[in-house]
Write a protein that holds these residues in place. Structure first.
Motif, PDB file in Angstrom:
ATOM      1  N   THR A 108      -7.777-113.063   1.466  1.00 37.66           N
ATOM      2  CA  THR A 108      -8.502-111.829   1.156  1.00 37.66           C
ATOM      3  C   THR A 108      -7.878-111.144  -0.053  1.00 37.66           C
ATOM      4  O   THR A 108      -8.573-110.572  -0.894  1.00 37.66           O
ATOM      5  CB  THR A 108      -8.488-110.903   2.388  1.00 37.66           C
ATOM      6  OG1 THR A 108      -8.941-111.643   3.524  1.00 37.66           O
ATOM      7  CG2 THR A 108      -9.390-109.700   2.179  1.00 37.66           C
ATOM      8  N   SER A 109      -6.554-111.251  -0.179  1.00 38.02           N
ATOM      9  CA  SER A 109      -5.872-110.582  -1.298  1.00 38.02           C
ATOM     10  C   SER A 109      -6.232-111.229  -2.637  1.00 38.02           C
ATOM     11  O   SER A 109      -6.041-110.629  -3.690  1.00 38.02           O
ATOM     12  CB  SER A 109      -4.351-110.624  -1.102  1.00 38.02           C
ATOM     13  OG  SER A 109      -3.833-111.899  -1.447  1.00 38.02           O
ATOM     14  N   GLU A 110      -6.785-112.457  -2.582  1.00 38.63           N
ATOM     15  CA  GLU A 110      -7.168-113.110  -3.835  1.00 38.63           C
ATOM     16  C   GLU A 110      -8.281-112.346  -4.571  1.00 38.63           C
ATOM     17  O   GLU A 110      -8.507-112.568  -5.750  1.00 38.63           O
ATOM     18  CB  GLU A 110      -7.640-114.555  -3.565  1.00 38.63           C
ATOM     19  CG  GLU A 110      -6.510-115.474  -3.133  1.00 38.63           C
ATOM     20  CD  GLU A 110      -6.988-116.863  -2.705  1.00 38.63           C
ATOM     21  OE1 GLU A 110      -6.137-117.710  -2.479  1.00 38.63           O
ATOM     22  OE2 GLU A 110      -8.220-117.074  -2.587  1.00 38.63           O
ATOM     23  N   TRP A 111      -8.980-111.465  -3.835  1.00 32.54           N
ATOM     24  CA  TRP A 111     -10.031-110.665  -4.477  1.00 32.54           C
ATOM     25  C   TRP A 111      -9.471-109.477  -5.243  1.00 32.54           C
ATOM     26  O   TRP A 111     -10.198-108.826  -6.004  1.00 32.54           O
ATOM     27  CB  TRP A 111     -11.025-110.146  -3.424  1.00 32.54           C
ATOM     28  CG  TRP A 111     -12.024-111.185  -3.026  1.00 32.54           C
ATOM     29  CD1 TRP A 111     -12.021-111.898  -1.863  1.00 32.54           C
ATOM     30  CD2 TRP A 111     -13.164-111.623  -3.768  1.00 32.54           C
ATOM     31  NE1 TRP A 111     -13.088-112.762  -1.840  1.00 32.54           N
ATOM     32  CE2 TRP A 111     -13.806-112.615  -2.992  1.00 32.54           C
ATOM     33  CE3 TRP A 111     -13.699-111.284  -5.004  1.00 32.54           C
ATOM     34  CZ2 TRP A 111     -14.959-113.257  -3.431  1.00 32.54           C
ATOM     35  CZ3 TRP A 111     -14.845-111.926  -5.431  1.00 32.54           C
ATOM     36  CH2 TRP A 111     -15.467-112.894  -4.648  1.00 32.54           C
ATOM     37  N   CYS A 112      -8.206-109.154  -5.015  1.00 35.17           N
ATOM     38  CA  CYS A 112      -7.650-107.939  -5.620  1.00 35.17           C
ATOM     39  C   CYS A 112      -7.763-108.018  -7.145  1.00 35.17           C
ATOM     40  O   CYS A 112      -7.208-108.926  -7.770  1.00 35.17           O
ATOM     41  CB  CYS A 112      -6.193-107.784  -5.176  1.00 35.17           C
ATOM     42  SG  CYS A 112      -5.489-106.237  -5.713  1.00 35.17           S
ATOM     43  N   ALA A 156     -11.584-102.036  -0.727  1.00 35.92           N
ATOM     44  CA  ALA A 156     -11.750-102.289   0.704  1.00 35.92           C
ATOM     45  C   ALA A 156     -11.151-103.634   1.088  1.00 35.92           C
ATOM     46  O   ALA A 156     -10.484-103.753   2.123  1.00 35.92           O
ATOM     47  CB  ALA A 156     -13.242-102.250   1.065  1.00 35.92           C
ATOM     48  N   LEU A 157     -11.360-104.653   0.256  1.00 35.64           N
ATOM     49  CA  LEU A 157     -10.810-105.981   0.563  1.00 35.64           C
ATOM     50  C   LEU A 157      -9.285-105.959   0.489  1.00 35.64           C
ATOM     51  O   LEU A 157      -8.610-106.563   1.313  1.00 35.64           O
ATOM     52  CB  LEU A 157     -11.386-107.030  -0.390  1.00 35.64           C
ATOM     53  CG  LEU A 157     -12.841-107.425  -0.105  1.00 35.64           C
ATOM     54  CD1 LEU A 157     -13.432-108.203  -1.279  1.00 35.64           C
ATOM     55  CD2 LEU A 157     -12.930-108.262   1.167  1.00 35.64           C
ATOM     56  N   ALA A 158      -8.751-105.244  -0.493  1.00 35.06           N
ATOM     57  CA  ALA A 158      -7.286-105.166  -0.611  1.00 35.06           C
ATOM     58  C   ALA A 158      -6.701-104.436   0.606  1.00 35.06           C
ATOM     59  O   ALA A 158      -5.656-104.832   1.134  1.00 35.06           O
ATOM     60  CB  ALA A 158      -6.903-104.459  -1.908  1.00 35.06           C
ATOM     61  N   ASN A 159      -7.393-103.402   1.070  1.00 32.52           N
ATOM     62  CA  ASN A 159      -6.937-102.697   2.281  1.00 32.52           C
ATOM     63  C   ASN A 159      -6.915-103.635   3.479  1.00 32.52           C
ATOM     64  O   ASN A 159      -5.971-103.650   4.261  1.00 32.52           O
ATOM     65  CB  ASN A 159      -7.885-101.533   2.621  1.00 32.52           C
ATOM     66  CG  ASN A 159      -7.662-100.331   1.723  1.00 32.52           C
ATOM     67  OD1 ASN A 159      -6.675-100.265   1.002  1.00 32.52           O
ATOM     68  ND2 ASN A 159      -8.581 -99.385   1.762  1.00 32.52           N
ATOM     69  N   THR A 160      -8.010-104.409   3.615  1.00 31.98           N
ATOM     70  CA  THR A 160      -8.100-105.351   4.728  1.00 31.98           C
ATOM     71  C   THR A 160      -6.960-106.366   4.653  1.00 31.98           C
ATOM     72  O   THR A 160      -6.309-106.666   5.659  1.00 31.98           O
ATOM     73  CB  THR A 160      -9.446-106.100   4.687  1.00 31.98           C
ATOM     74  OG1 THR A 160     -10.497-105.124   4.729  1.00 31.98           O
ATOM     75  CG2 THR A 160      -9.594-107.047   5.849  1.00 31.98           C
ATOM     76  N   ALA A 161      -6.711-106.879   3.454  1.00 31.92           N
ATOM     77  CA  ALA A 161      -5.637-107.867   3.280  1.00 31.92           C
ATOM     78  C   ALA A 161      -4.293-107.263   3.702  1.00 31.92           C
ATOM     79  O   ALA A 161      -3.517-107.899   4.412  1.00 31.92           O
ATOM     80  CB  ALA A 161      -5.582-108.330   1.821  1.00 31.92           C
ATOM     81  N   LEU A 162      -4.056-106.028   3.284  1.00 34.01           N
ATOM     82  CA  LEU A 162      -2.785-105.379   3.640  1.00 34.01           C
ATOM     83  C   LEU A 162      -2.664-105.179   5.147  1.00 34.01           C
ATOM     84  O   LEU A 162      -1.589-105.361   5.723  1.00 34.01           O
ATOM     85  CB  LEU A 162      -2.667-104.028   2.928  1.00 34.01           C
ATOM     86  CG  LEU A 162      -2.286-104.107   1.459  1.00 34.01           C
ATOM     87  CD1 LEU A 162      -2.401-102.733   0.812  1.00 34.01           C
ATOM     88  CD2 LEU A 162      -0.865-104.636   1.295  1.00 34.01           C
ATOM     89  N   ASP A 163      -3.781-104.805   5.783  1.00 35.80           N
ATOM     90  CA  ASP A 163      -3.762-104.655   7.248  1.00 35.80           C
ATOM     91  C   ASP A 163      -3.343-105.972   7.897  1.00 35.80           C
ATOM     92  O   ASP A 163      -2.512-106.003   8.802  1.00 35.80           O
ATOM     93  CB  ASP A 163      -5.152-104.271   7.775  1.00 35.80           C
ATOM     94  CG  ASP A 163      -5.533-102.829   7.433  1.00 35.80           C
ATOM     95  OD1 ASP A 163      -4.635-102.056   7.045  1.00 35.80           O
ATOM     96  OD2 ASP A 163      -6.725-102.491   7.570  1.00 35.80           O
ATOM     97  N   LEU A 164      -3.950-107.068   7.415  1.00 41.65           N
ATOM     98  CA  LEU A 164      -3.677-108.372   8.026  1.00 41.65           C
ATOM     99  C   LEU A 164      -2.223-108.801   7.809  1.00 41.65           C
ATOM    100  O   LEU A 164      -1.589-109.369   8.699  1.00 41.65           O
ATOM    101  CB  LEU A 164      -4.643-109.430   7.458  1.00 41.65           C
ATOM    102  CG  LEU A 164      -6.109-109.253   7.892  1.00 41.65           C
ATOM    103  CD1 LEU A 164      -7.027-110.133   7.045  1.00 41.65           C
ATOM    104  CD2 LEU A 164      -6.284-109.588   9.369  1.00 41.65           C
TER     105      LEU A 164
END
Lengths: 272, 95
Positions: A43-47, A58-66
């Motif tokens: 997911t962090s690859e989208w950052c 939103a994707l970076a937030n999700t990646a950090l949560d994971l």
């Protein structure tokens, strides 16, 4: 005065000193932590590459949560293992065949359709799994981690359902991309519900649910969202691709690890 | 330009119970529900708020900068309109 140390003292958990349980408990914790780690990395690859600033954040937030969940799961795994390894060492110094993540999460991120459908299929399971663990696990440490992660994953699931419905029921192109992603990813979904001896041992100890028991609720949620999104549930076998939880991976995992582990491999023990 | 943009939304966040919603910025989203989701990710990830309002930017009517004189100048040099000539008892607290 209540000291911070007192507040943060780990909960007493008899499972941590259960020698017979140790190998399966460690394995199961790696399965949880490795799936969140690899999906977090994907997911962090989208950052910096998101299709819109809002989606990017939103994707970076999700990646950090994971990645945050990973720290908890692999931290507990390291404790259970009792060999002096840390969560970081588990994440950065194991090779591919020691990883226990679902195959679903290691597949390339693809386009936004694949990224969102993958997150949707995974979150629908992740939410059920955490919900069960937070309420029912016989391990207080597992319950504690699950309760923390559940709040974030409830939001992930809500957000991704909103997006899947809008894009599935959106333009001709967005519908096609989501249906393609669904057809492509479907054969990987069965792995979430396929138990083995490790799952049986951990379920027997009351730590985690029997994977198959989550299937009906997952099916119901997925069907509901797919219908609202005007997407068609694939008729192909959902369990054609599996093995990640036993350490048999696709060729993609090696490439992820090469990137993710480069720094610790090149500069062992490097810190900020 | 053929590139389609999502509509713009103005975002208001209530920092804590008892305070007003305050304008914090704007963002793009396809509809109101997604605007709230996006606002949550863009503006409240450090626990900034307890409530979010979203308003389509196109629904906001703004005063015109050229009207600035007639609108605001007459209030100049009317210090007596500020209630600063009263002693406020301590017990009243912050007003």
């Amino acid at each position: 005065m209540t000291g911070i140390a007192e507040l943060e003292a780990p909960l007493a958990d008899p499972h941590l000193s259960d020698e017979a349980l140790r190998p399966a408990f460690f394995e199961w914790l790696c399965r949880m932590g490795d799936s969140t780690l690899i999906l977090g990395h994907r997911t962090s690859e989208w950052c910096g590459h998101g299709p819109a600033l809002e989606e990017d954040i939103a994707l970076a937030n999700t990646a950090l949560d994971l990645i945050g969940h990973t720290q908890f799961w692999l931290g507990l795994a390291a404790e259970v293992e009792g060999k002096g390894r840390s969560a970081d060492q588990l994440a950065y110094l194991r090779d591919a065949w020691h990883f226990r993540n679902l195959l679903l999460v290691e597949l390339p991120k693809g386009d936004m359709g694949q990224t969102l459908v993958r997150e949707f299929l995974f979150d629908a399971w992740h939410h059920l799994q955490l919900d069960w663990l937070a309420a029912n696990s016989s391990s207080p440490r597992v319950r504690e981690i699950a309760a923390k992660a559940l709040k974030e994953v409830s939001y992930h699931l809500e957000r991704v359902c909103d997006l899947v419905i809008r894009l599935g029921d959106g333009t001709e192109e967005s519908h096609r991309r989501l249906q393609d992603a669904l057809d492509r990813l479907w054969p990987y979904t069965g792995e979430m519900f396929t138990g083995d001896a490790v799952d049986a041992t951990v379920a027997g100890a009351g730590i985690a649910p029997d994977p198959a028991s989550l299937r009906p609720a997952w099916d119901a949620l997925v069907d509901e969202v797919l219908e609202a999104a005007t997407l068609t549930r694939p008729q192909t076998r959902p369990d054609a691709q599996k093995g990640g939880r036993q350490g048999r991976h696709t060729e993609h995992l090696g490439f992820i690890l090469a990137e993710m582990q480069f720094l610790q491999r090149a500069y062992p023990g490097a810190t900020w | 330009m053929t590139h389609k943009q999502w509509p713009l939304w103005e975002i208001f966040i209530r920092g804590q119970h008892g305070l007003n919603h305050r304008h914090v910025g704007s963002l793009h989203a396809p509809d109101a529900e997604m605007a709230i989701n996006n606002a949550r990710d863009v503006y409240t990830r450090r626990k900034e708020g307890v409530s979010i309002w979203v308003v389509p930017s196109s629904e906001i009517t703004a005063s015109s900068p050229s009207e600035k004189g007639p609108l605001f100048d007459p209030a100049e040099s009317k210090v007596y309109r500020h209630p600063t000539f009263f002693d406020i008892p301590e017990e009243v607290g912050k007003m």
